[in-house]
Design a protein around this motif. Sequence first.
Motif, PDB file in Angstrom:
ATOM      1  N   ASP A 164       0.800  -1.224   0.000  1.00 10.12           N
ATOM      2  CA  ASP A 164       0.000   0.000   0.000  1.00 10.12           C
ATOM      3  C   ASP A 164       0.835   1.278   0.000  1.00 10.12           C
ATOM      4  O   ASP A 164       0.335   2.341  -0.356  1.00 10.12           O
ATOM      5  N   TYR A 165       2.071   1.178   0.423  1.00 11.60           N
ATOM      6  CA  TYR A 165       2.813   2.385   0.774  1.00 11.60           C
ATOM      7  C   TYR A 165       2.883   3.403  -0.360  1.00 11.60           C
ATOM      8  O   TYR A 165       2.750   4.613  -0.143  1.00 11.60           O
ATOM      9  N   TRP A 166       3.073   2.937  -1.571  1.00  9.94           N
ATOM     10  CA  TRP A 166       3.348   3.849  -2.680  1.00  9.94           C
ATOM     11  C   TRP A 166       2.179   4.783  -2.960  1.00  9.94           C
ATOM     12  O   TRP A 166       2.378   5.908  -3.440  1.00  9.94           O
ATOM     13  N   GLU A 169       0.668   5.640   1.488  1.00 13.16           N
ATOM     14  CA  GLU A 169       1.661   6.063   2.475  1.00 13.16           C
ATOM     15  C   GLU A 169       1.419   5.402   3.834  1.00 13.16           C
ATOM     16  O   GLU A 169       1.514   6.026   4.886  1.00 13.16           O
ATOM     17  N   THR A 170       1.115   4.112   3.789  1.00 14.34           N
ATOM     18  CA  THR A 170       0.978   3.336   5.017  1.00 14.34           C
ATOM     19  C   THR A 170       1.662   1.993   4.831  1.00 14.34           C
ATOM     20  O   THR A 170       1.669   1.442   3.730  1.00 14.34           O
ATOM     21  N   TYR A 171       2.249   1.478   5.898  1.00 13.82           N
ATOM     22  CA  TYR A 171       2.888   0.169   5.876  1.00 13.82           C
ATOM     23  C   TYR A 171       1.920  -0.940   6.297  1.00 13.82           C
ATOM     24  O   TYR A 171       2.300  -2.106   6.330  1.00 13.82           O
ATOM     25  N   ALA A 187      -4.790  -3.038   1.005  1.00 15.66           N
ATOM     26  CA  ALA A 187      -6.134  -2.526   1.237  1.00 15.66           C
ATOM     27  C   ALA A 187      -6.645  -1.768   0.023  1.00 15.66           C
ATOM     28  O   ALA A 187      -7.845  -1.505  -0.089  1.00 15.66           O
ATOM     29  N   LEU A 188      -5.768  -1.446  -0.895  1.00 17.32           N
ATOM     30  CA  LEU A 188      -6.144  -0.668  -2.071  1.00 17.32           C
ATOM     31  C   LEU A 188      -6.723  -1.533  -3.175  1.00 17.32           C
ATOM     32  O   LEU A 188      -7.822  -1.282  -3.673  1.00 17.32           O
ATOM     33  N   ASP A 189      -5.991  -2.588  -3.560  1.00 24.07           N
ATOM     34  CA  ASP A 189      -6.429  -3.393  -4.707  1.00 24.07           C
ATOM     35  C   ASP A 189      -6.335  -4.891  -4.458  1.00 24.07           C
ATOM     36  O   ASP A 189      -6.442  -5.681  -5.383  1.00 24.07           O
ATOM     37  N   GLU A 225      -2.069 -10.370  15.428  1.00 23.13           N
ATOM     38  CA  GLU A 225      -3.470 -10.710  15.201  1.00 23.13           C
ATOM     39  C   GLU A 225      -3.856 -10.458  13.746  1.00 23.13           C
ATOM     40  O   GLU A 225      -3.352  -9.528  13.120  1.00 23.13           O
ATOM     41  N   PRO A 226      -4.744 -11.277  13.189  1.00 16.90           N
ATOM     42  CA  PRO A 226      -5.254 -11.009  11.841  1.00 16.90           C
ATOM     43  C   PRO A 226      -5.950  -9.650  11.794  1.00 16.90           C
ATOM     44  O   PRO A 226      -6.404  -9.128  12.820  1.00 16.90           O
ATOM     45  N   GLY A 227      -6.034  -9.094  10.595  1.00 23.14           N
ATOM     46  CA  GLY A 227      -6.652  -7.795  10.427  1.00 23.14           C
ATOM     47  C   GLY A 227      -5.673  -6.815   9.835  1.00 23.14           C
ATOM     48  O   GLY A 227      -4.634  -7.194   9.289  1.00 23.14           O
ATOM     49  N   SER A 228      -5.958  -5.548   9.944  1.00 23.12           N
ATOM     50  CA  SER A 228      -5.125  -4.517   9.348  1.00 23.12           C
ATOM     51  C   SER A 228      -4.047  -4.076  10.330  1.00 23.12           C
ATOM     52  O   SER A 228      -4.333  -3.824  11.507  1.00 23.12           O
ATOM     53  N   GLY A 229      -2.811  -4.010   9.840  1.00 25.30           N
ATOM     54  CA  GLY A 229      -1.714  -3.554  10.682  1.00 25.30           C
ATOM     55  C   GLY A 229      -0.378  -3.811  10.026  1.00 25.30           C
ATOM     56  O   GLY A 229      -0.266  -4.524   9.030  1.00 25.30           O
ATOM     57  N   ASP A 230       0.668  -3.209  10.604  1.00 23.99           N
ATOM     58  CA  ASP A 230       2.025  -3.402  10.097  1.00 23.99           C
ATOM     59  C   ASP A 230       2.671  -4.563  10.834  1.00 23.99           C
ATOM     60  O   ASP A 230       3.606  -4.408  11.614  1.00 23.99           O
ATOM     61  N   VAL A 231       2.124  -5.760  10.630  1.00 24.82           N
ATOM     62  CA  VAL A 231       2.701  -6.986  11.172  1.00 24.82           C
ATOM     63  C   VAL A 231       3.092  -7.878  10.006  1.00 24.82           C
ATOM     64  O   VAL A 231       2.699  -7.641   8.865  1.00 24.82           O
ATOM     65  N   HIS A 232       3.860  -8.907  10.295  1.00 21.52           N
ATOM     66  CA  HIS A 232       4.550  -9.620   9.235  1.00 21.52           C
ATOM     67  C   HIS A 232       4.180 -11.097   9.202  1.00 21.52           C
ATOM     68  O   HIS A 232       4.267 -11.787  10.228  1.00 21.52           O
ATOM     69  N   PRO A 233       3.776 -11.604   8.050  1.00 22.94           N
ATOM     70  CA  PRO A 233       3.462 -13.033   7.923  1.00 22.94           C
ATOM     71  C   PRO A 233       4.715 -13.882   8.144  1.00 22.94           C
ATOM     72  O   PRO A 233       5.823 -13.512   7.732  1.00 22.94           O
TER      73      PRO A 233
END
Length: 446
Positions: A164-166, A169-171, A187-189, A225-233
Motif C-alpha cells: 500500500d505504501y506507494w 503512504e501506510t505500511y 487494502a487498495l487493490d 493478530e489477523p486484520g489490518s496492521g504493520d505486522v509480518h506473515p
Amino acid sequence: MRVLWLMAAAAFADVPAEDRWLGNANLAAGVNADGSFGNDALDLGFLWDPDGPAGPMPTTGDLMWVGYRWDVWGWDWRTDGGEEGEQSHAAPHIDNDHAIDWTRRVDNDAVAALLGSMTTDAAAVDVRIVMLKRADVILHDLHYTPTEDWSRLRVGRTVDPDQDYWLLETYATTNTLGADWVSAESALDERAVALAGRTADGSMATPGLCSWCDTPAAMADGAGEPGSGDVHPNVLLSLAAIPAGETAAVRFAYAFAVGGEAAGLMAVDALAIDDLDDDGVGPDEGDCDDLDPTTHPGATERFDGIDNDCDGAVDEDTLEGDDDGDGFSEAEGDCDDTDPSVFPGADGVDGVTNADCDGIADGDTAVPGDTGEAGDTGATDGPTDTGVNADPSDDDAPSEANDLDADGPIVIGKQPSGCTCSSGGSAPAWGWLVLAGLLHRRRRAS
C-alpha cells in the motif's frame, strides 16, 4: 537429491551479485548473498504486476523495498547433548556472514532458479530457490545435513510486504491466517503475497503473524493478530531428531495473487509440485535435472555434454558422440560407431570388412575411378547409427499433473510466452518492472 544438486552445481562458476535475481512475465525477485530475498546491487526485492505490462492493474512499487526492508530465513537447532545454536539470514539489517556459495543460475522457459550451498560447524546446507514461469510462485528448498546428532531443527521465514505504501503512504496490510498459510494483502487493490511451508514427509508449517521476528523462537512466540496492521506473515517448521550425516529437507512457498486467500491456497498447492520444469517427469521417476524441461527419460539426446535422456550416458546416439569409445565419432569418419575396432586408420580385423573406414574392402587395392561395386561399398556390416535415438515429436508433452489446482485460485494475466530474461546483453524482460518501481520512487521523492 543432495548429491544431484552438488553434481549439477559443480560445473558452474560462482554467481555474481548482479545475476542473483529471478523473473517471469509478471514477477521479479532479488536474492541476497545469504539466501534471504532482496538484492542491494539491483535495488530489488519483490516487483509484481498481477496482469503483466499489458494489463490494467499497474505496478505500485517494490513490495518490500520501502521502510525497513525485511525478509528473514532463520533456523535453530539442539544437539542430543543439549547444545543449541541459531542463524538468521536477513542482511543488511542483521549483521551476519552467512553468505551462500551460489554456484548455478538457471533461466529457461519453465523456471528461473539459483542453487548454492554453505557449510557451518553445525551443518552443511544446500539451497535452491526456484521461480516458476507458469505461475507467480517462488519455492525455497533447503537440505540440512548436521555434523552432530540433532534432537530438533526449526526453520522459519518471515516477510514484511508493503504493497500500500506507494499510494496510501501506510505500511499496514490486511493480514489473514489460514489453516496452513498466512497472507498480507493491499487494502487498495487486494494484491497479496502468501507464505506456506512443509517438510519432506508432508508436515505443514505453522503460520503466524509477528513484528520483526528474526529467529524461530521469535516466530514461535509471535502474537500478531489477523486484520489490518504493520505486522509480518511468517511460517515455522519443526523437525524431530536428525542423525549426523543424514539429510532433512524443507520447502517454503511464496505465492502472489489478487486476494489473500487465493494467494494462500496457491502457496499450499505449490508445496506439492514434484515436477518443477513441467516436462511430465519428476525426480522420483528418473528426471536427472528437474530444472531443465529438455532433460528427462525419453528426451532426445543432443551433443551438448549433458545426459539429456537420463540414461547415464552423455551424447550417445548423436553423430558427434563417440558411442563405442574408440576415439572417433560418426562425424569424424567412424563408419561403425558400435564397434570399437572399426574407425579411421584401424588395422585390419578378422571378419570385419573395411575396418579402417576408407571405403575399400580390407586387403583390396584401390583402383582409380572404381565405384566399389565389385568390392567394398563402404557400408558397415551392421545397422548404421542414425545419430538420434528418438523422433523429436516423441518428446514427452508437458504434464498438467503439476499445474496448480485447476479448481483453486486463478492466476491473473498469465503470459504463455514466459520470460526471456538474460544476465547480460539486452535488458531482461522484467526490466520494465524495475523501471516502474524507480519512477514511483522518484515521484514520491518529488
